[in-house]
Motif scaffolding. Structure first.
Motif, PDB file in Angstrom:
ATOM      1  N   LEU A   1      17.205   0.156 -18.504  1.00 30.32           N
ATOM      2  CA  LEU A   1      16.949   0.243 -20.078  1.00 30.32           C
ATOM      3  C   LEU A   1      15.468   0.482 -20.518  1.00 30.32           C
ATOM      4  CD1 LEU A   1      19.446  -2.705 -21.034  1.00 30.32           C
ATOM      5  CD2 LEU A   1      19.737   0.000 -21.015  1.00 30.32           C
ATOM      6  N   SER A   2      14.810   0.565 -19.402  1.00 32.42           N
ATOM      7  CA  SER A   2      13.367   1.033 -19.651  1.00 32.42           C
ATOM      8  C   SER A   2      12.958   2.232 -19.326  1.00 32.42           C
ATOM      9  CB  SER A   2      12.388  -0.312 -19.331  1.00 32.42           C
ATOM     10  OG  SER A   2      12.433  -0.460 -17.921  1.00 32.42           O
ATOM     11  N   PRO A   3      12.052   2.790 -19.892  1.00 31.50           N
ATOM     12  CA  PRO A   3      11.733   4.261 -19.561  1.00 31.50           C
ATOM     13  C   PRO A   3      11.108   4.413 -17.772  1.00 31.50           C
ATOM     14  CG  PRO A   3      10.902   3.682 -21.348  1.00 31.50           C
ATOM     15  CD  PRO A   3      11.269   2.367 -20.959  1.00 31.50           C
ATOM     16  N   SER A   4      11.088   5.471 -17.737  1.00 34.94           N
ATOM     17  CA  SER A   4      10.427   5.945 -16.322  1.00 34.94           C
ATOM     18  C   SER A   4       9.214   6.818 -16.528  1.00 34.94           C
ATOM     19  CB  SER A   4      11.395   6.682 -15.476  1.00 34.94           C
ATOM     20  OG  SER A   4      12.502   6.118 -15.074  1.00 34.94           O
ATOM     21  N   THR A   5       8.502   6.867 -15.653  1.00 36.59           N
ATOM     22  CA  THR A   5       6.973   7.799 -15.784  1.00 36.59           C
ATOM     23  C   THR A   5       6.643   8.699 -14.728  1.00 36.59           C
ATOM     24  OG1 THR A   5       5.911   5.664 -14.779  1.00 36.59           O
ATOM     25  CG2 THR A   5       5.906   5.834 -17.033  1.00 36.59           C
ATOM     26  N   PRO A   6       7.697   9.667 -14.666  1.00 37.47           N
ATOM     27  CA  PRO A   6       7.555  10.730 -13.595  1.00 37.47           C
ATOM     28  C   PRO A   6       6.198  11.535 -13.419  1.00 37.47           C
ATOM     29  CG  PRO A   6       9.412  11.248 -14.847  1.00 37.47           C
ATOM     30  CD  PRO A   6       8.863  10.190 -15.700  1.00 37.47           C
ATOM     31  N   PHE A   7       5.650  11.673 -14.600  1.00 37.97           N
ATOM     32  CA  PHE A   7       4.726  12.655 -14.554  1.00 37.97           C
ATOM     33  C   PHE A   7       3.231  12.356 -14.186  1.00 37.97           C
ATOM     34  CE2 PHE A   7       7.946  15.073 -16.066  1.00 37.97           C
ATOM     35  CZ  PHE A   7       8.505  14.691 -17.169  1.00 37.97           C
TER      36      PHE A   7
ATOM     37  N   VAL B   1       8.131  -2.612  -9.575  1.00 39.28           N
ATOM     38  CA  VAL B   1       9.136  -1.199  -9.763  1.00 39.28           C
ATOM     39  C   VAL B   1       8.338  -0.180 -10.267  1.00 39.28           C
ATOM     40  CG1 VAL B   1      11.093  -0.435 -11.329  1.00 39.28           C
ATOM     41  CG2 VAL B   1      10.976  -2.913 -10.878  1.00 39.28           C
ATOM     42  N   MET B   2       8.819   1.011  -9.499  1.00 42.06           N
ATOM     43  CA  MET B   2       7.752   2.139  -9.898  1.00 42.06           C
ATOM     44  C   MET B   2       8.929   3.473 -10.028  1.00 42.06           C
ATOM     45  SD  MET B   2       5.988   2.562  -6.123  1.00 42.06           S
ATOM     46  CE  MET B   2       5.893   0.848  -6.190  1.00 42.06           C
ATOM     47  N   THR B   3       8.334   4.279 -10.365  1.00 44.26           N
ATOM     48  CA  THR B   3       8.958   5.518 -10.714  1.00 44.26           C
ATOM     49  C   THR B   3       8.441   6.448  -9.558  1.00 44.26           C
ATOM     50  OG1 THR B   3       8.889   5.333 -12.986  1.00 44.26           O
ATOM     51  CG2 THR B   3       9.272   7.497 -12.020  1.00 44.26           C
ATOM     52  N   VAL B   4       9.544   7.219  -9.064  1.00 48.09           N
ATOM     53  CA  VAL B   4       9.241   8.228  -7.954  1.00 48.09           C
ATOM     54  C   VAL B   4       8.899   9.250  -8.804  1.00 48.09           C
ATOM     55  CG1 VAL B   4      10.380   9.518  -6.051  1.00 48.09           C
ATOM     56  CG2 VAL B   4      11.130   7.289  -6.489  1.00 48.09           C
ATOM     57  N   PRO B   5       7.761   9.818  -8.494  1.00 46.52           N
ATOM     58  CA  PRO B   5       7.302  10.888  -9.232  1.00 46.52           C
ATOM     59  C   PRO B   5       7.813  12.346  -9.089  1.00 46.52           C
ATOM     60  CG  PRO B   5       5.313  10.028  -7.920  1.00 46.52           C
ATOM     61  CD  PRO B   5       6.545   9.416  -7.339  1.00 46.52           C
ATOM     62  N   LYS B   6       7.777  12.880 -10.368  1.00 46.56           N
ATOM     63  CA  LYS B   6       8.454  14.499 -10.206  1.00 46.56           C
ATOM     64  C   LYS B   6       8.123  15.168  -9.095  1.00 46.56           C
ATOM     65  CE  LYS B   6       9.166  18.321 -12.992  1.00 46.56           C
ATOM     66  NZ  LYS B   6       8.878  19.246 -14.271  1.00 46.56           N
ATOM     67  N   GLY B   7       8.906  15.797  -8.393  1.00 45.85           N
ATOM     68  CA  GLY B   7       8.518  16.663  -7.543  1.00 45.85           C
ATOM     69  C   GLY B   7       8.566  16.153  -6.178  1.00 45.85           C
ATOM     70  N   THR B   8       8.781  14.763  -6.060  1.00 43.68           N
ATOM     71  CA  THR B   8       8.660  14.206  -4.807  1.00 43.68           C
ATOM     72  C   THR B   8       9.965  13.583  -4.404  1.00 43.68           C
ATOM     73  OG1 THR B   8       6.504  13.266  -5.418  1.00 43.68           O
ATOM     74  CG2 THR B   8       7.763  12.078  -3.714  1.00 43.68           C
ATOM     75  N   LEU B   9      10.522  13.738  -3.188  1.00 37.15           N
ATOM     76  CA  LEU B   9      11.826  13.352  -2.775  1.00 37.15           C
ATOM     77  C   LEU B   9      11.774  12.080  -2.019  1.00 37.15           C
ATOM     78  CD1 LEU B   9      13.214  16.564  -1.033  1.00 37.15           C
ATOM     79  CD2 LEU B   9      13.961  15.805  -3.328  1.00 37.15           C
ATOM     80  N   PHE B  10      12.761  11.440  -1.934  1.00 40.33           N
ATOM     81  CA  PHE B  10      12.767  10.005  -1.262  1.00 40.33           C
ATOM     82  C   PHE B  10      14.201   9.769  -0.721  1.00 40.33           C
ATOM     83  CE2 PHE B  10      15.489   7.016  -4.094  1.00 40.33           C
ATOM     84  CZ  PHE B  10      15.989   7.914  -5.084  1.00 40.33           C
ATOM     85  N   PRO B  11      14.317   8.812   0.229  1.00 38.75           N
ATOM     86  CA  PRO B  11      15.738   8.607   0.910  1.00 38.75           C
ATOM     87  C   PRO B  11      16.296   7.500   0.138  1.00 38.75           C
ATOM     88  CG  PRO B  11      13.714   8.003   2.266  1.00 38.75           C
ATOM     89  CD  PRO B  11      13.056   8.021   0.645  1.00 38.75           C
TER      90      PRO B  11
ATOM     91  N   VAL C   1       0.601  -1.225  -0.066  1.00 34.05           N
ATOM     92  CA  VAL C   1      -0.026   0.038   0.081  1.00 34.05           C
ATOM     93  C   VAL C   1       0.988   1.213   0.076  1.00 34.05           C
ATOM     94  CG1 VAL C   1      -1.755   1.350   1.122  1.00 34.05           C
ATOM     95  CG2 VAL C   1      -1.643  -1.253   1.488  1.00 34.05           C
ATOM     96  N   LEU C   2       0.766   2.196  -1.007  1.00 27.33           N
ATOM     97  CA  LEU C   2       1.447   3.397  -0.588  1.00 27.33           C
ATOM     98  C   LEU C   2       0.561   4.716  -1.078  1.00 27.33           C
ATOM     99  CD1 LEU C   2       3.401   4.082  -4.274  1.00 27.33           C
ATOM    100  CD2 LEU C   2       2.415   1.465  -3.622  1.00 27.33           C
ATOM    101  N   THR C   3       1.291   5.656  -0.480  1.00 23.80           N
ATOM    102  CA  THR C   3       0.613   7.068  -0.683  1.00 23.80           C
ATOM    103  C   THR C   3       0.970   7.649  -2.056  1.00 23.80           C
ATOM    104  OG1 THR C   3       0.604   7.555   1.791  1.00 23.80           O
ATOM    105  CG2 THR C   3       0.434   9.371   0.270  1.00 23.80           C
ATOM    106  N   ILE C   4       0.117   8.138  -2.797  1.00 23.82           N
ATOM    107  CA  ILE C   4       0.489   8.957  -3.992  1.00 23.82           C
ATOM    108  C   ILE C   4       0.971  10.379  -3.621  1.00 23.82           C
ATOM    109  CG2 ILE C   4      -0.486   9.766  -6.003  1.00 23.82           C
ATOM    110  CD1 ILE C   4      -2.245   7.416  -6.393  1.00 23.82           C
ATOM    111  N   PRO C   5       2.061  10.483  -3.954  1.00 25.01           N
ATOM    112  CA  PRO C   5       2.813  11.883  -3.304  1.00 25.01           C
ATOM    113  C   PRO C   5       1.949  13.045  -3.780  1.00 25.01           C
ATOM    114  CG  PRO C   5       4.287  10.346  -4.094  1.00 25.01           C
ATOM    115  CD  PRO C   5       2.980   9.860  -4.863  1.00 25.01           C
ATOM    116  N   LYS C   6       2.091  14.140  -3.015  1.00 21.00           N
ATOM    117  CA  LYS C   6       1.428  15.447  -3.277  1.00 21.00           C
ATOM    118  C   LYS C   6       1.963  15.751  -4.484  1.00 21.00           C
ATOM    119  CE  LYS C   6       0.838  19.804  -1.807  1.00 21.00           C
ATOM    120  NZ  LYS C   6       1.094  21.022  -0.576  1.00 21.00           N
ATOM    121  N   GLY C   7       1.089  16.351  -5.304  1.00 20.50           N
ATOM    122  CA  GLY C   7       1.441  16.876  -6.768  1.00 20.50           C
ATOM    123  C   GLY C   7       1.444  15.950  -7.605  1.00 20.50           C
ATOM    124  N   THR C   8       1.116  14.740  -7.445  1.00 19.38           N
ATOM    125  CA  THR C   8       1.050  13.750  -8.468  1.00 19.38           C
ATOM    126  C   THR C   8      -0.370  13.053  -8.752  1.00 19.38           C
ATOM    127  OG1 THR C   8       3.298  12.920  -7.888  1.00 19.38           O
ATOM    128  CG2 THR C   8       1.979  11.549  -9.078  1.00 19.38           C
TER     129      THR C   8
END
Lengths: 356, 359
Positions: free
Chosen positions: B128-134, B196-206, A195-202
């Motif tokens: 080698l495969s694209p990401s989808t940050p938007f 596997v997932m893309t960390v969205p644009k505008g979002t920070l992660f550790p 389960v994950l949160t969809i980040p703000k702005g996305t």
């Protein structure tokens, strides 16, 4: 967590909303999980048809005649001949939480072969916070056996209230018509235990097949738009609600979760029919998405209704040039809020955290 | 999507494996089936007079502190000592397009069916495969077999963007900070999340450096692991720092960052009391760092990673210098790093590539 706590049933605080035109046989499979709850059945299509509800369920049923009677002229905002009509159920509910499910969705099994109590998982999701401001690489930190990872700011570990829990589907995936036409045999067999949160702005594509939300926190944003009979578009009802909801949640500092639980989606809708319904949406989507991505709501919008009315104005101002449909939709959005407030008088108008 | 399962290219001449170590490299025995085709860059931290034994049959280059000082001269002061942050020296001296970095207490994990996980192969697939940050895809990586974009996903965004980073995860000992380790010493990560997932644009992660791969040509210069360890007031924030800088630059340049599979098996829990000492300042500083990174904007004319990074270092100095003088030193070290990178990687070679439209 020391022991596995049972999730509260919330049986007097949650309604299950089901749109249908056929029958509700699917409820038999859900009986162990749903029988404690009150159902709100929204009967679409021919109101003279009788929908058979399996014995033992506590329910209220509304057909088109009921919708017209209850809403009068405002009934125009409720779609006809489209499952979008389900949002009428949200409006008439008196409960804090809603779970909505389609009548072709059945109980799925997890990888160890156990039946998945989807409703219980949704309740867990809604009752624990979301974390939209920073991504946790171990996903939901409030789940048993997980936590926030190194580098996650401590001041963000309280999270924010969860407004929406978006579940997924095994078997028939929720694809659009072009994808269905190109890959008719693809089945979703991947159980992703997260389960994950969809980040703000996305923004994300919110599917209404297996969805729960906190009606007190976000209900008025869950309008499923103008679809179906007399409308130029279909299969964008839940999408529209999801985009509006996410933008408002971001503004009001509420969280949206996605992932578990899975249900088993049994019926693939006809891709040729779907293409007709979605056709305009395929093009309109390209304008709609940048619109939602750039929406900003004023600080003074501190309730969901205020946010939604403001959004309706922006839709009219910026999307009418795409198609006159959006003018009608913007008006319907306002009608929806008026109807919501009429059926849910003040006391229900809760401010929802700091507006951003 | 191809009808049949195409095999992942080995990329054995295009990828280096960078391993920081102070002890030994016995762990490589377990990885041998997966790592042996590849060239290793071993960065030996700590006492340079110690001999690090590398198992037979591996092709490698090894750098200790004396080598780092010799190669970088005065610029060597940007490379941490007595901290695994020194690994970024390996990124700098590599001549390859891709880097995989792994810690020497990370072993081969098994998937739920009991099969051993070839972590490197999965990282390569990711890169080698694209990401989808938007726009978030609710079925996660749409380019994986058996899945796709869902209804409602705009078609114009389905080409995705180039993937710069692949961030893998860990079973067994999770990557927790010291307070969490102290409170939950028994917790183990047993949950295999098949995504596997893309960390969205505008979002920070550790970003954890234990099991990490990246496209060195696309993002290498941003992977500076900061000033940690000996003589520094902080530790265990090296990969975090690199991750925040990297993500901000990726967002600016239209590049993608993925997280999720592959898993490795993390065998050693570091000492939480030692960790608390290292992290202590970071716990407080983090509260300032995160809003800083969340509000960073880079000018349109920053079209290369180096330009972005130097600009970032200016903003670090301007806005974080007042949090602690450490950040002035760090900002200077960031510039030194770029100078050193460009010296070792002259123009035309890996580093200085324009990377898509700046936003």
């Amino acid at each position: 967590m020391a022991g596995q706590k049972a999730a509260p049933l919330l049986k007097d605080e949650l309604d299950i909303v089901i749109p249908t035109i056929r029958n509700l046989d699917f409820l038999e499979m859900w009986r162990p999980f749903f029988e404690s709850y009150h159902l709100i059945i929204v009967q679409d299509g021919d109101p003279s048809k009788t929908i058979k509800v399996p014995e033992g369920f506590d329910y209220e049923l509304y057909n088109r005649n009921d919708i017209n009677r209850i809403l009068g002229p405002k009934a125009s905002c409720i779609s006809f001949k489209d499952s979008a009509c389900r949002c009428f159920g949200y409006m008439v509910s008196k409960k804090k939480y809603i779970y909505t499910i389609d009548d072709d969705c059945f109980v799925a099994k997890n990888p160890s072969g156990e039946d998945i109590n989807a409703l219980e998982q949704h309740i867990k999701n809604l009752l624990s916070p979301s974390t939209p401001h920073f991504f946790n690489t171990l996903y939901d930190p409030y789940r048993d056996g997980a936590d926030f990872v190194r580098g996650y700011p401590f001041s963000l570990r309280e999270g924010v209230p969860t407004a929406v829990s978006h579940g997924l589907w095994l078997n028939i995936p929720d694809y659009d018509a072009p994808t269905q036409l190109v890959k008719p045999r693809e089945r979703n067999t991947r159980y992703v235990d997260a389960v994950l949160t969809i980040p703000k702005g996305t923004i994300f594509p919110m599917c209404g097949m297996n969805l729960a939300f906190n009606r007190d926190l976000i209900g008025p944003a869950m309008y499923f738009g103008l679809m179906g009979d007399g409308q130029p578009i279909g299969r964008y009802d839940d999408m529209w609600a999801g985009w509006c909801t996410k933008v408002i949640c971001d503004h009001l500092n509420l969280g949206v979760k996605t992932g578990l639980p899975y249900i088993w989606h049994s019926k693939a809708s006809n891709p040729f029919v779907n293409l007709k319904k979605e056709y305009k949406g395929i093009y309109w989507q390209e304008e709609i998405i940048p619109f939602f991505q750039s929406v900003t709501l004023p600080k003074e919008c501190t309730t969901v209704q205020q946010c939604y009315i403001e959004l309706a104005k922006l839709v009219k101002a910026k999307l009418s040039s795409v198609d006159p449909y959006f003018t009608k939709l913007a008006d319907a959005m306002v009608t929806w809020i008026e109807a919501w407030d009429e059926l849910n008088p003040s006391g229900d108008k809760l401010p929802n955290g700091a507006a951003k």
